[in-house]
Scaffold this motif. Structure first.
Motif, PDB file in Angstrom:
ATOM      1  N   ILE A 176       0.837  -1.202   0.000  1.00  0.00           N
ATOM      2  CA  ILE A 176       0.000   0.000   0.000  1.00  0.00           C
ATOM      3  C   ILE A 176       0.875   1.256   0.000  1.00  0.00           C
ATOM      4  O   ILE A 176       0.605   2.215  -0.731  1.00  0.00           O
ATOM      5  N   ILE A 177       1.913   1.240   0.798  1.00  0.00           N
ATOM      6  CA  ILE A 177       2.819   2.396   0.870  1.00  0.00           C
ATOM      7  C   ILE A 177       3.453   2.665  -0.492  1.00  0.00           C
ATOM      8  O   ILE A 177       3.557   3.819  -0.935  1.00  0.00           O
ATOM      9  N   ARG A 178       3.880   1.606  -1.176  1.00  0.00           N
ATOM     10  CA  ARG A 178       4.450   1.778  -2.519  1.00  0.00           C
ATOM     11  C   ARG A 178       3.406   2.319  -3.485  1.00  0.00           C
ATOM     12  O   ARG A 178       3.718   3.135  -4.356  1.00  0.00           O
ATOM     13  N   GLN A 179       2.177   1.858  -3.358  1.00  0.00           N
ATOM     14  CA  GLN A 179       1.094   2.321  -4.237  1.00  0.00           C
ATOM     15  C   GLN A 179       0.932   3.831  -4.150  1.00  0.00           C
ATOM     16  O   GLN A 179       0.642   4.494  -5.159  1.00  0.00           O
ATOM     17  N   PHE A 180       1.124   4.386  -2.964  1.00  0.00           N
ATOM     18  CA  PHE A 180       0.975   5.826  -2.770  1.00  0.00           C
ATOM     19  C   PHE A 180       2.329   6.549  -2.766  1.00  0.00           C
ATOM     20  O   PHE A 180       2.433   7.679  -2.300  1.00  0.00           O
ATOM     21  N   GLU A 181       3.347   5.861  -3.276  1.00  0.00           N
ATOM     22  CA  GLU A 181       4.683   6.438  -3.489  1.00  0.00           C
ATOM     23  C   GLU A 181       5.335   6.955  -2.210  1.00  0.00           C
ATOM     24  O   GLU A 181       6.069   7.945  -2.226  1.00  0.00           O
ATOM     25  N   GLY A 182       5.061   6.257  -1.111  1.00  0.00           N
ATOM     26  CA  GLY A 182       5.761   6.566   0.124  1.00  0.00           C
ATOM     27  C   GLY A 182       7.039   5.764   0.221  1.00  0.00           C
ATOM     28  O   GLY A 182       7.230   4.768  -0.484  1.00  0.00           O
ATOM     29  N   LYS A 203       1.136  19.379  -1.670  1.00  0.00           N
ATOM     30  CA  LYS A 203      -0.301  19.068  -1.634  1.00  0.00           C
ATOM     31  C   LYS A 203      -0.549  17.607  -2.030  1.00  0.00           C
ATOM     32  O   LYS A 203      -1.349  16.908  -1.399  1.00  0.00           O
ATOM     33  N   ALA A 204       0.137  17.148  -3.062  1.00  0.00           N
ATOM     34  CA  ALA A 204      -0.027  15.762  -3.508  1.00  0.00           C
ATOM     35  C   ALA A 204       0.490  14.788  -2.467  1.00  0.00           C
ATOM     36  O   ALA A 204      -0.103  13.723  -2.242  1.00  0.00           O
ATOM     37  N   SER A 205       1.581  15.127  -1.792  1.00  0.00           N
ATOM     38  CA  SER A 205       2.140  14.229  -0.785  1.00  0.00           C
ATOM     39  C   SER A 205       1.216  14.112   0.420  1.00  0.00           C
ATOM     40  O   SER A 205       1.107  13.042   1.031  1.00  0.00           O
ATOM     41  N   VAL A 206       0.542  15.204   0.770  1.00  0.00           N
ATOM     42  CA  VAL A 206      -0.416  15.167   1.874  1.00  0.00           C
ATOM     43  C   VAL A 206      -1.583  14.245   1.533  1.00  0.00           C
ATOM     44  O   VAL A 206      -2.012  13.423   2.349  1.00  0.00           O
ATOM     45  N   LEU A 207      -2.098  14.371   0.322  1.00  0.00           N
ATOM     46  CA  LEU A 207      -3.200  13.514  -0.106  1.00  0.00           C
ATOM     47  C   LEU A 207      -2.781  12.048  -0.119  1.00  0.00           C
ATOM     48  O   LEU A 207      -3.530  11.166   0.324  1.00  0.00           O
ATOM     49  N   ASP A 208      -1.575  11.784  -0.614  1.00  0.00           N
ATOM     50  CA  ASP A 208      -1.058  10.408  -0.631  1.00  0.00           C
ATOM     51  C   ASP A 208      -0.964   9.845   0.787  1.00  0.00           C
ATOM     52  O   ASP A 208      -1.295   8.682   1.036  1.00  0.00           O
ATOM     53  N   THR A 209      -0.485  10.663   1.713  1.00  0.00           N
ATOM     54  CA  THR A 209      -0.319  10.216   3.089  1.00  0.00           C
ATOM     55  C   THR A 209      -1.644   9.821   3.715  1.00  0.00           C
ATOM     56  O   THR A 209      -1.767   8.743   4.321  1.00  0.00           O
ATOM     57  N   VAL A 210      -2.630  10.687   3.570  1.00  0.00           N
ATOM     58  CA  VAL A 210      -3.934  10.419   4.173  1.00  0.00           C
ATOM     59  C   VAL A 210      -4.610   9.227   3.500  1.00  0.00           C
ATOM     60  O   VAL A 210      -5.157   8.344   4.176  1.00  0.00           O
ATOM     61  N   ASN A 211      -4.552   9.167   2.182  1.00  0.00           N
ATOM     62  CA  ASN A 211      -5.144   8.030   1.468  1.00  0.00           C
ATOM     63  C   ASN A 211      -4.440   6.726   1.829  1.00  0.00           C
ATOM     64  O   ASN A 211      -5.076   5.672   1.939  1.00  0.00           O
ATOM     65  N   CYS A 212      -3.131   6.797   1.991  1.00  0.00           N
ATOM     66  CA  CYS A 212      -2.369   5.612   2.385  1.00  0.00           C
ATOM     67  C   CYS A 212      -2.794   5.138   3.770  1.00  0.00           C
ATOM     68  O   CYS A 212      -3.002   3.940   3.999  1.00  0.00           O
ATOM     69  N   GLY A 213      -2.940   6.076   4.701  1.00  0.00           N
ATOM     70  CA  GLY A 213      -3.368   5.713   6.042  1.00  0.00           C
ATOM     71  C   GLY A 213      -4.726   5.036   6.057  1.00  0.00           C
ATOM     72  O   GLY A 213      -4.926   4.007   6.715  1.00  0.00           O
ATOM     73  N   PHE A 214      -5.665   5.599   5.302  1.00  0.00           N
ATOM     74  CA  PHE A 214      -7.004   4.995   5.232  1.00  0.00           C
ATOM     75  C   PHE A 214      -6.950   3.620   4.568  1.00  0.00           C
ATOM     76  O   PHE A 214      -7.661   2.696   4.971  1.00  0.00           O
ATOM     77  N   ALA A 215      -6.119   3.485   3.531  1.00  0.00           N
ATOM     78  CA  ALA A 215      -6.000   2.189   2.839  1.00  0.00           C
ATOM     79  C   ALA A 215      -5.404   1.130   3.764  1.00  0.00           C
ATOM     80  O   ALA A 215      -5.811  -0.037   3.728  1.00  0.00           O
ATOM     81  N   ILE A 216      -4.453   1.514   4.601  1.00  0.00           N
ATOM     82  CA  ILE A 216      -3.867   0.581   5.564  1.00  0.00           C
ATOM     83  C   ILE A 216      -4.922   0.127   6.571  1.00  0.00           C
ATOM     84  O   ILE A 216      -5.028  -1.058   6.896  1.00  0.00           O
ATOM     85  N   LEU A 217      -5.723   1.061   7.057  1.00  0.00           N
ATOM     86  CA  LEU A 217      -6.767   0.705   8.015  1.00  0.00           C
ATOM     87  C   LEU A 217      -7.806  -0.214   7.376  1.00  0.00           C
ATOM     88  O   LEU A 217      -8.298  -1.157   8.019  1.00  0.00           O
ATOM     89  N   LYS A 218      -8.127   0.037   6.121  1.00  0.00           N
ATOM     90  CA  LYS A 218      -9.082  -0.827   5.408  1.00  0.00           C
ATOM     91  C   LYS A 218      -8.508  -2.227   5.213  1.00  0.00           C
ATOM     92  O   LYS A 218      -9.192  -3.236   5.413  1.00  0.00           O
ATOM     93  N   GLU A 219      -7.234  -2.291   4.833  1.00  0.00           N
ATOM     94  CA  GLU A 219      -6.577  -3.587   4.642  1.00  0.00           C
ATOM     95  C   GLU A 219      -6.486  -4.348   5.966  1.00  0.00           C
ATOM     96  O   GLU A 219      -6.640  -5.573   6.001  1.00  0.00           O
ATOM     97  N   LEU A 220      -6.256  -3.626   7.047  1.00  0.00           N
ATOM     98  CA  LEU A 220      -6.166  -4.270   8.349  1.00  0.00           C
ATOM     99  C   LEU A 220      -7.502  -4.900   8.744  1.00  0.00           C
ATOM    100  O   LEU A 220      -7.538  -5.991   9.327  1.00  0.00           O
ATOM    101  N   LYS A 221      -8.598  -4.237   8.420  1.00  0.00           N
ATOM    102  CA  LYS A 221      -9.918  -4.829   8.696  1.00  0.00           C
ATOM    103  C   LYS A 221     -10.078  -6.145   7.939  1.00  0.00           C
ATOM    104  O   LYS A 221     -10.609  -7.125   8.470  1.00  0.00           O
TER     105      LYS A 221
END
Length: 216
Positions: free
Chosen positions: A63-69, A90-108
């Protein structure tokens, strides 16, 4: 360089033309920690403990790679990730937040399909994110390149992650992050003092309450 003792710091890397010997960037920083993992580690075999961390990090890394972290460090059951090396703030902020939400979704998903099934456990994580100026550079350790990202903003991001436990929320971001989101998520706002940080920070709780606290 100040004297000849500094030469090996740079000359041993002379074949790496892309080496970053130090620059300042504005990056978005994400810290993640597996919440309440110590009791699990105390009650299970070492193989099971490491297996779960491997399972988590394997899926989180995709997921982190997907959002270029870029994962800067791992520390036991925690991750430290930076976003924005090649993107706008601005793009990095969006990537960070989307990555965090994607991690939480994957964890569920992992909890439902794997951890509950094989370990009768539900894993939770706390995520904190902050935006700020940092010093970045490359370091050679054990003849392998290692990227360093350090500075005041890193300390703040780490403290925000630590506050997820006190704030009972799985994802907490700073005002600097929240204000750059075009469509910010619903959030609870809190003003918090942090260890080692002089001023109080306005924080936004955009995740969910922890389940393990409800069970006690």
């Amino acid at each position: 360089m100040n004297d000849e003792s500094d030469y090996p710091l740079y000359l041993r890397n002379k074949l790496n033309k892309n080496e970053n010997i130090g620059r300042e960037l504005r990056l978005c920083l994400l810290f993640l920690d597996v919440r309440n993992f110590t009791p699990f580690a105390e009650q299970h075999l070492a193989f099971d403990v490491i297996h779960i961390i491997r399972k988590l990090f394997f899926n989180f890394e995709k997921i982190i790679r997907q959002f270029e972290g870029k994962i800067i460090e791992t520390n036991g059951d925690g991750l430290y990730v930076a976003f924005g090396f090649e993107k706008t703030t601005k793009a990095s902020v969006l990537d960070t937040v989307n990555c965090g939400f994607a991690i939480l979704k994957e964890l569920k998903r992992l909890n439902t399909e794997y951890f509950q099934r094989y370990f009768n456990e539900e894993i939770e994580v706390g995520i904190g994110a902050h935006l700020g100026k940092v010093a970045t550079g490359d370091l050679l350790l054990e003849n392998r390149p290692h990227q360093i990202v350090m500075g005041y903003a890193v300390n703040v991001a780490a403290r925000i992650q630590e506050l997820t436990k006190k704030l009972d929320n799985s994802f907490v971001i700073s005002e600097a992050v929240y204000e750059l989101l075009d469509v910010p998520p619903e959030a609870e706002v809190s003003s918090e003092k942090m260890k080692g940080v002089k001023e109080a920070f306005i924080l936004y709780k955009i995740g969910e309450h922890f389940q393990y606290k409800k069970e006690k």
